[in-house]
Each structure stands twice: as structure tokens, then as C-alpha cells.
Design a protein around this motif. Structure first.
Motif, short mmCIF file in Angstrom:
data_model
loop_
_atom_site.label_atom_id
_atom_site.label_comp_id
_atom_site.label_asym_id
_atom_site.label_seq_id
_atom_site.Cartn_x
_atom_site.Cartn_y
_atom_site.Cartn_z
N GLU A 121 8.24 7.30 6.08
CA GLU A 121 7.15 6.50 6.61
C GLU A 121 7.70 5.25 7.32
O GLU A 121 7.19 4.84 8.36
N LEU A 122 8.74 4.66 6.76
CA LEU A 122 9.35 3.48 7.38
C LEU A 122 10.01 3.84 8.72
O LEU A 122 9.95 3.07 9.68
N LYS A 123 10.65 4.99 8.77
CA LYS A 123 11.24 5.45 10.03
C LYS A 123 10.16 5.65 11.08
O LYS A 123 10.33 5.28 12.26
N GLU A 145 0.82 -1.21 0.00
CA GLU A 145 0.00 0.00 0.00
C GLU A 145 0.86 1.26 0.00
O GLU A 145 0.54 2.25 -0.66
N LEU A 146 2.00 1.19 0.71
CA LEU A 146 2.86 2.35 0.87
C LEU A 146 3.46 2.79 -0.46
O LEU A 146 3.43 3.97 -0.83
N ILE A 147 4.02 1.86 -1.22
CA ILE A 147 4.71 2.24 -2.45
C ILE A 147 3.73 2.63 -3.56
O ILE A 147 4.10 3.36 -4.49
N LYS A 148 2.51 2.14 -3.48
CA LYS A 148 1.51 2.55 -4.47
C LYS A 148 0.91 3.91 -4.15
O LYS A 148 0.57 4.68 -5.04
N ARG A 149 0.78 4.20 -2.85
CA ARG A 149 0.15 5.45 -2.45
C ARG A 149 1.11 6.63 -2.51
O ARG A 149 0.75 7.72 -2.97
#
Length: 367
Positions: free
Chosen positions: A217-219, A203-207
Motif C-alpha cells: 500500500e505504501l508503494k 487507518e492503514l495499520i489498523k485495517r
């Protein structure tokens, strides 16, 4: 004499018929086994009773008659614990030796119970590991091959569970995203963090569609994941990462490398080689470093590899020498199919030394 001592004793006189006595572990607590040794005038006969004592790990009292010509037996069982006593015997000696064997019986029973319990724990743990490994395997992305791009991956765990993570997907028409993560440390805690991030990634890399924002966001995710834990428990709670977006229509790549081994891009037609190493420090470490994103155009037909440090880490030669060797092998094998290229890189690493770290490799072609 034994009756007056109130001892529960089983005489082993017919071992083939009495073997059932040793099938239940409680016998070791309830019964003392006495084995009469048969003998001739000057030698010990190797009877079925002696063979029984050799094959069973139980405490046994060997009894023999006291004679002038009796000599010490040439050998006694090695696997069982035992005491010997001549008859006629002194009641005090008999009592001491029987009490000693009873203590041995209690210890053996305790060790056996603990061993059975440990075996149950091991079997349960092994089953859990197999299920967890199955989940990780199911989370690996499927290869992509079309007129614009080809992507395949390889994963070689060093233990039951993977600490490495890689993923790719098409985020829009002609635009693809890659991510590879190498967790610091090994073990169940590493696998848990691995799966926590894996559920977040698609979801993160698509959004977001921007390597710098994904790093942030990962941090944030890692900070929330380990909030409230002791510092020593979070010391290894960090990871390296390589994140890239490829626009196959405009033929450009944007990437961030966070403490990860440099990805390599090679254009066979011009023999142009580019190491993708710029970005930031590992994610999750206490020291924050600026994040740099690199954007560049690639030539049609360019091939690339992204790998975790398990591929370059070996006792000899050094990691730096191995990295140079990986680059050389990649270029030498650029004519191979992507599948064969992946296998060639893994085989080369296996020749150097035993693998003690996870190995993950992504390889592909940009048409």
C-alpha cells in the motif's frame, strides 16, 4: 556652485539634531550629505560630526580647506562610503564626485530595500517552519505502558523539519503495531511526503494488519504521489521502513524490514540477542525486490529498540562499527528504565560527532 548644479545637499553641521534625516531610507535617494571636517593647523579634530560618519553607513563627502600644512587624516570612517575633496575646488571635480556619491546612494538604497525584503521573506519562512514543526510534534504517538507492553519514543531532528516518522498503536486486544520510516534526503519536500504518509498510517495499520500488505500500500501511495513528475525530482522520493505487529497474548512478532537499520531484541534472562533485518529494499526505489515477512516467538521480559540510521551514521567510526556499538550499549543499559535507555543511546551518539541527520528511536519491553 551646488545651486548651479541643481544638487539637493544637506550639510551635516549639527549631527545630534540632524540624526532624524537618516531614519527614512528615501533620504539616501533624495539627498547628498556633505560633512565639513574641522581641523587645527596640523591635525584633525575628532568632533561629533566625525563620530556620526563612523556610526552611519551612508555616503558622505568630506570637505577640508586646502592648506600648506594640511596632511592626510590619520584615519577615516570604516563603516560608511565616502569621498574627500579640498576647497576651493574645481567645479568639474565637484560634479564628478557628487555624481559618484549619488550612484553609491542609489546602490545602497537598492541593497537596503532588497535586504529588508529578504528579512521579511526569512521571517515569514521561519514562522511557517515553526508551525510545520509544531504539526509534526503533535503527530508523535503517546507512550503505552500496561501489563503486556511498554513503548516509548524519542525524536531528535537535525533541521527545522523531521524526515523520520514513527507510530505505534493497539490494533486490537493485546495486539500492537509499530512503524518507523526514514525519508531519503532533507528539506520541505521530505517533510511533505512525511506528513502525507503520516496521515495514511493510522487507518492503514489498523485495517490491513499485515506488514507485507502495508508495504504494498505504501508503494502504491508513493507511485501515485509522484506520478507525472520528472525523474530527477523523484530520485530521492524513497524511504526505509520497519513495520512490525506484536501479539502480546501469544507472544510472537511478525515484521518486515525494508532497507532500515536492524531493530534489536534482547532477552535479559537468557542473554538472547536477535537482529531484525530481513524484509525487502527501500520503498519507492525503481528496483523492486521480493518482500519477506519474518515471524518468531519472544521470551517474556524481552526488550527492544528500533532506530533510524541517524543514530548509527557518523564520520568516525564507520556506520558498521557504530551499529555494533549501539547493540553493545543497548545490552549494557538494559537494566535502565525505557526513558533513561533512550537518553543514554542519544547521548552516546552526540559524543561522537555533530548530528547531521534526524534521529528517531523506539524502545520498550515485552512482558
Amino acid at each position: 556652485m551646488l545651486k548651479t548644479m541643481n544638487k539637493n545637499v544637506t550639510f551635516l553641521e549639527n549631527p545630534m539634531k540632524q540624526r532624524y534625516l537618516f531614519q527614512e531610507s528615501t533620504d539616501l535617494m533624495q539627498t547628498l550629505f556633505i560633512l565639513p571636517l574641522h581641523f587645527s593647523k596640523d591635525s584633525w579634530q575628532q568632533t561629533a560630526l566625525f563620530s556620526l560618519a563612523e556610526s552611519l553607513e551612508i555616503p558622505i563627502l568630506f570637505i577640508y580647506k586646502r592648506t600648506k600644512k594640511m596632511r592626510v587624516p590619520p584615519k577615516l570612517p570604516k563603516k560608511t562610503l565616502y569621498l574627500t575633496i579640498p576647497v576651493p575646488a574645481d567645479p568639474v571635480e565637484v560634479n564628478i564626485k557628487l555624481n559618484s556619491l549619488q550612484n553609491i546612494s542609489m546602490h545602497l538604497f537598492s541593497f537596503k530595500m532588497k535586504g529588508q525584503e529578504l528579512e521579511k521573506i526569512y521571517q515569514k519562512s521561519a514562522r511557517s517552519m515553526r508551525i510545520a514543526r509544531g504539526f509534526q510534534h503533535l503527530c508523535l504517538p503517546t507512550p503505552i505502558q500496561n501489563n503486556h507492553i511498554e513503548i516509548k519514543g524519542l525524536s531528535q531532528p537535525s533541521t527545522e523539519l523531521l524526515g523520520d516518522l514513527f507510530f505505534w498503536t493497539e490494533v486490537s486486544d493485546g495486539k500492537y503495531a509499530f512503524i518507523m520510516i526514514d525519508m531519503c534526503g532533507k528539506g520541505i519536500h521530505t517533510a511533505l511526503v512525511h506528513m502525507s504518509i503520516r496521515t495514511l498510517i493510522p487507518e492503514l495499520i489498523k485495517r490491513i494488519r499485515d506488514p507485507i500488505l502495508i508495504i504494498r500500500e505504501l508503494k502504491k501511495h508513493m507511485k501515485g504521489l509522484f506520478q507525472g513528475m520528472h525523474w530527477e525530482d523523484t530520485f530521492n522520493a524513497c524511504f526505509s521502513a520497519f513495520i512490525a505487529y506484536v501479539n502480546t497474548r501469544k507472544r510472537f512478532i511478525e515484521y518486515v524490514n525494508c532497507g532500515h537499520p536492524p531493530a534489536i531484541l534482547h532477552a535479559p534472562d537468557t542473554n538472547y540477542i536477535l537482529k531484525l533485518s530481513e524484509g525487502a529494499g527501500p520503498i519507492g526505489c525503481i528496483k523492486e525486490t521480493p518482500i519477506t515477512k519474518v515471524v518468531f516467538h519472544y521470551e517474556p521480559g524481552s526488550r527492544f529498540i528500533i532506530y533510524s540510521d541517524g543514530l548509527s551514521k557518523s564520520p568516525s567510526p564507520s556506520a558498521a562499527e557504530r551499529t555494533e556499538r549501539i547493540e553493545k550499549e543497548f545490552i549494557e543499559n538494559a537494566h535502565l528504565s525505557t526513558h533513561d535507555l533512550l537518553q543514554a543511546l542519544l547521548l552516546s551518539r552526540m559524543r561522537h560527532s555533530e548530528i547531521d541527520d534526524d534521529i528517531s528511536i523506539i524502545a520498550g519491553t515485552l512482558f
